[in-house]
Motif scaffolding. Structure first.
Motif, mmCIF file in Angstrom:
data_model
loop_
_atom_site.group_PDB
_atom_site.id
_atom_site.type_symbol
_atom_site.label_atom_id
_atom_site.label_comp_id
_atom_site.label_asym_id
_atom_site.label_seq_id
_atom_site.Cartn_x
_atom_site.Cartn_y
_atom_site.Cartn_z
ATOM 1 N N ARG A 98 6.584 3.312 -7.130
ATOM 2 C CA ARG A 98 7.174 2.142 -6.420
ATOM 3 C C ARG A 98 8.193 1.356 -7.123
ATOM 4 O O ARG A 98 7.758 -0.007 -7.354
ATOM 5 C CB ARG A 98 5.899 1.476 -5.756
ATOM 6 N N ASN A 108 -4.944 -10.069 -5.944
ATOM 7 C CA ASN A 108 -5.068 -10.405 -4.512
ATOM 8 C C ASN A 108 -6.228 -11.478 -4.275
ATOM 9 O O ASN A 108 -6.645 -11.878 -3.295
ATOM 10 C CB ASN A 108 -5.147 -9.167 -3.667
ATOM 11 N N ARG A 129 -4.705 7.477 -6.805
ATOM 12 C CA ARG A 129 -4.175 6.347 -5.914
ATOM 13 C C ARG A 129 -5.175 5.765 -5.180
ATOM 14 O O ARG A 129 -6.190 6.292 -5.032
ATOM 15 C CB ARG A 129 -3.255 7.087 -4.703
ATOM 16 N N VAL A 131 -6.462 -4.925 -8.745
ATOM 17 C CA VAL A 131 -6.202 -5.215 -7.120
ATOM 18 C C VAL A 131 -7.046 -6.240 -6.830
ATOM 19 O O VAL A 131 -6.456 -7.244 -6.053
ATOM 20 C CB VAL A 131 -6.527 -3.992 -6.356
ATOM 21 N N TYR A 141 0.584 -1.102 -9.168
ATOM 22 C CA TYR A 141 0.841 0.409 -9.917
ATOM 23 C C TYR A 141 1.087 0.199 -11.574
ATOM 24 O O TYR A 141 1.787 -0.651 -11.842
ATOM 25 C CB TYR A 141 2.434 0.876 -9.389
ATOM 26 N N ILE A 149 -3.894 -2.692 0.923
ATOM 27 C CA ILE A 149 -3.490 -2.741 -0.516
ATOM 28 C C ILE A 149 -3.528 -1.525 -0.961
ATOM 29 O O ILE A 149 -4.518 -1.008 -1.133
ATOM 30 C CB ILE A 149 -4.454 -3.666 -0.989
ATOM 31 N N ARG A 150 -2.162 -1.204 -1.593
ATOM 32 C CA ARG A 150 -2.108 -0.016 -2.271
ATOM 33 C C ARG A 150 -2.001 -0.037 -3.809
ATOM 34 O O ARG A 150 -1.747 -1.277 -4.323
ATOM 35 C CB ARG A 150 -0.909 0.760 -1.607
ATOM 36 N N GLY A 151 -2.266 1.024 -4.415
ATOM 37 C CA GLY A 151 -2.467 0.933 -5.572
ATOM 38 C C GLY A 151 -2.316 2.446 -6.193
ATOM 39 O O GLY A 151 -2.707 3.314 -5.563
ATOM 40 N N LEU A 153 -6.197 3.058 -1.620
ATOM 41 C CA LEU A 153 -5.816 2.237 -0.544
ATOM 42 C C LEU A 153 -7.097 1.374 -0.082
ATOM 43 O O LEU A 153 -7.975 2.057 0.071
ATOM 44 C CB LEU A 153 -5.437 3.162 0.881
ATOM 45 N N LYS A 169 -0.324 -7.992 -2.725
ATOM 46 C CA LYS A 169 0.145 -7.532 -4.165
ATOM 47 C C LYS A 169 -0.271 -6.188 -4.526
ATOM 48 O O LYS A 169 -1.413 -5.893 -4.790
ATOM 49 C CB LYS A 169 -0.204 -8.267 -5.239
ATOM 50 N N HIS A 170 0.623 -4.975 -4.104
ATOM 51 C CA HIS A 170 0.358 -3.740 -4.555
ATOM 52 C C HIS A 170 0.332 -3.463 -6.069
ATOM 53 O O HIS A 170 1.291 -4.199 -6.586
ATOM 54 C CB HIS A 170 1.420 -2.782 -3.588
#
Length: 119
Positions: free
Chosen positions: A114, A33, A88, A29, A106, A4-6, A90, A103-104
């Motif tokens: 993104r 999620n 950032r 996050v 930002y 999961i990115r953010g 991960l 759900k990433h």
């Protein structure tokens, strides 16, 4: 397992600002999620080179249940013209969601990173 990115922009290079941004991003996050801390395998943070007043991992450990999660911090690649003051993340999590269901997140100025993920 899913990644999961953010990312989030950080207004100032201070311990307080980095800590607040770290916690806000991680909570988003987790909430979006539906994660529990037990679901998290590991977390990697990167910061742009202009953010060096605090370790996001140390800030995250202040949150309940986060002291046993393996975390690592690194400096983001300094690409000319890229967005400054960005944190950032991960998050690797043991969840059943499919890749397209993740759900990433930002937030703030980092939304620009993104635009393809906007609703």
């Amino acid at each position: 397992m899913r990644g999961i990115r953010g990312a989030i922009s950080v207004e100032n290079n201070t311990q307080e600002a980095i800590g607040a941004a770290t916690k806000r991003l991680l909570r988003a996050v987790m909430d979006e999620n539906r994660l529990k801390t037990e679901d998290i395998i590991s977390v990697t943070f990167t910061l742009t080179k202009d953010l060096n007043a605090a370790f996001p991992a140390a800030c995250a450990r202040e949150m309940p249940g986060w002291n046993y999660i393996p975390m690592l911090c690194a400096v983001e690649v300094d690409v000319p013209g890229s967005l400054n003051r960005v944190l950032r993340v991960l998050v690797l999590a043991d969840i059943k969601a499919g890749q397209r269901e993740v759900k990433h997140i930002y937030l703030d100025k980092a939304e620009k990173l993104r635009p393809d993920l906007k609703d």
